[in-house]
Design an enzyme around this catalytic site. Structure first.
Site, PDB file in Angstrom:
ATOM      1  CB  VAL A 119      -0.221  -0.635   1.120  1.00 52.85           C
ATOM      2  CG1 VAL A 119      -1.761   1.342   1.681  1.00 52.85           C
ATOM      3  CG2 VAL A 119      -1.494  -0.989   1.190  1.00 52.85           C
ATOM      4  CB  CYS A 120       1.287   4.027   0.805  1.00 55.16           C
ATOM      5  SG  CYS A 120       1.392   5.546   0.567  1.00 55.16           S
ATOM      6  CB  THR A 121       5.576   4.629  -0.239  1.00 52.31           C
ATOM      7  OG1 THR A 121       5.782   5.028   0.615  1.00 52.31           O
ATOM      8  CG2 THR A 121       5.067   6.345  -0.957  1.00 52.31           C
TER       9      THR A 121
END
Length: 279
Positions: A153-155
């Site tokens: 998720v995300c970076t």
């Protein structure tokens, strides 16, 4: 018969009755609980605890990760009655970006060798550090080579990319750094959740719940994913339409890009350096 004799008899009788009640209660406590009725939530997901058929999920935890990146998917995984391992180099607590510590449950060395899901949360400062950490990247590359699903998720997808796990796969990330993914061999797809074969990546922070429900549907079926969505009452109604660069006011987008230009450039430099090792 005097009153003292009567009192003693009464006391003996009451004591005997109390002992019988306690004994019956103890015996009942030792009996296994009755099975839940069909259709009950516990009947759908089973009882918490180790057992066959439960997804084994290794979730990397690391300093400066965004807590919500971890907790959103983990809430879904917990309702799936998964066997969750919070994995780090040691069992020492790691500090999240908001100052709330998370205690790992296992180490790289002791993590199950074969897992159903390998997951990496984001947090750009933490992700930049993880992209340069050979021990972390080695663990991810090794575990990811056997995992049924490799996810983030995300970076967190930048960390997967740095470990060489997104080469040849479609993926996404936090909107202001997702353009870095092709530097590490991934094909960027600008979606909230991207599923390509056994890779599943989510966008920034709040996409973690969408990601978790998508993965639940893959592992446990769509009906169970819908049930979990209902349990957590996931029906978002954001107060502003500014959650994506395409819908946010241009001046807000520009303001954020300028504020994060330095750290974004740092991430780009590291992504290029990691990719250069494979050439």
């Amino acid at each position: 018969m005097d009153s003292n004799s009567i009192d003693r008899r009464t006391l003996i009788g009451v004591s005997a009755a109390a002992a019988a009640v306690l004994a019956a209660g103890s015996a009942a406590a030792q009996q296994p609980p009755a099975a839940p009725a069909p259709g009950h939530v516990m009947g759908v997901f089973g009882k918490a605890g180790a057992g066959p058929g439960r997804p084994v999920i290794a979730m990397l935890v690391h300093p400066k990760m965004v807590l919500q990146d971890l907790v959103g998917p983990m809430t879904v995984f917990n309702l799936m009655m998964s066997e969750i391992h919070l994995v780090w180099k040691s069992l020492d607590p790691v500090m999240t970006e908001i100052g709330v510590p998370i205690t790992p449950s296992t180490t790289f060395a002791d993590c199950p060798r074969d897992v159903d899901v390998l997951f990496v949360p984001g947090g750009l400062a933490g992700s930049i550090a993880m992209m340069q950490d050979d021990a972390v990247l080695a663990f991810l590359a090794d575990t990811g080579a056997r995992a049924k699903y490799v996810t983030s998720v995300c970076t967190g997808s930048l960390v997967l990319g740095a470990a060489g796990l997104l080469r040849g796969y479609k993926a996404t990330s936090l909107w202001n750094v997702r353009d870095l993914l092709p530097l590490m061999g991934a094909t960027l797809e600008k979606k909230r959740v991207v599923h390509d074969r056994n890779r599943l990546t989510g966008g920034g922070v709040t996409a973690g719940i969408d990601f978790g429900l998508t993965l639940c549907a893959l592992l446990n079926g769509e009906d169970n994913a819908k049930l979990i969505q209902l349990i957590i009452e996931y029906a978002p109604e954001p107060p502003f339409n500014a959650g994506e660069p395409e819908t946010a006011p241009p001046e807000i987008v520009e303001r954020l890009l300028k504020a994060r230009a330095g750290v974004t450039e740092q991430a780009a430099t590291i992504a290029k350096a990691r990719a250069a090792r494979w050439m």
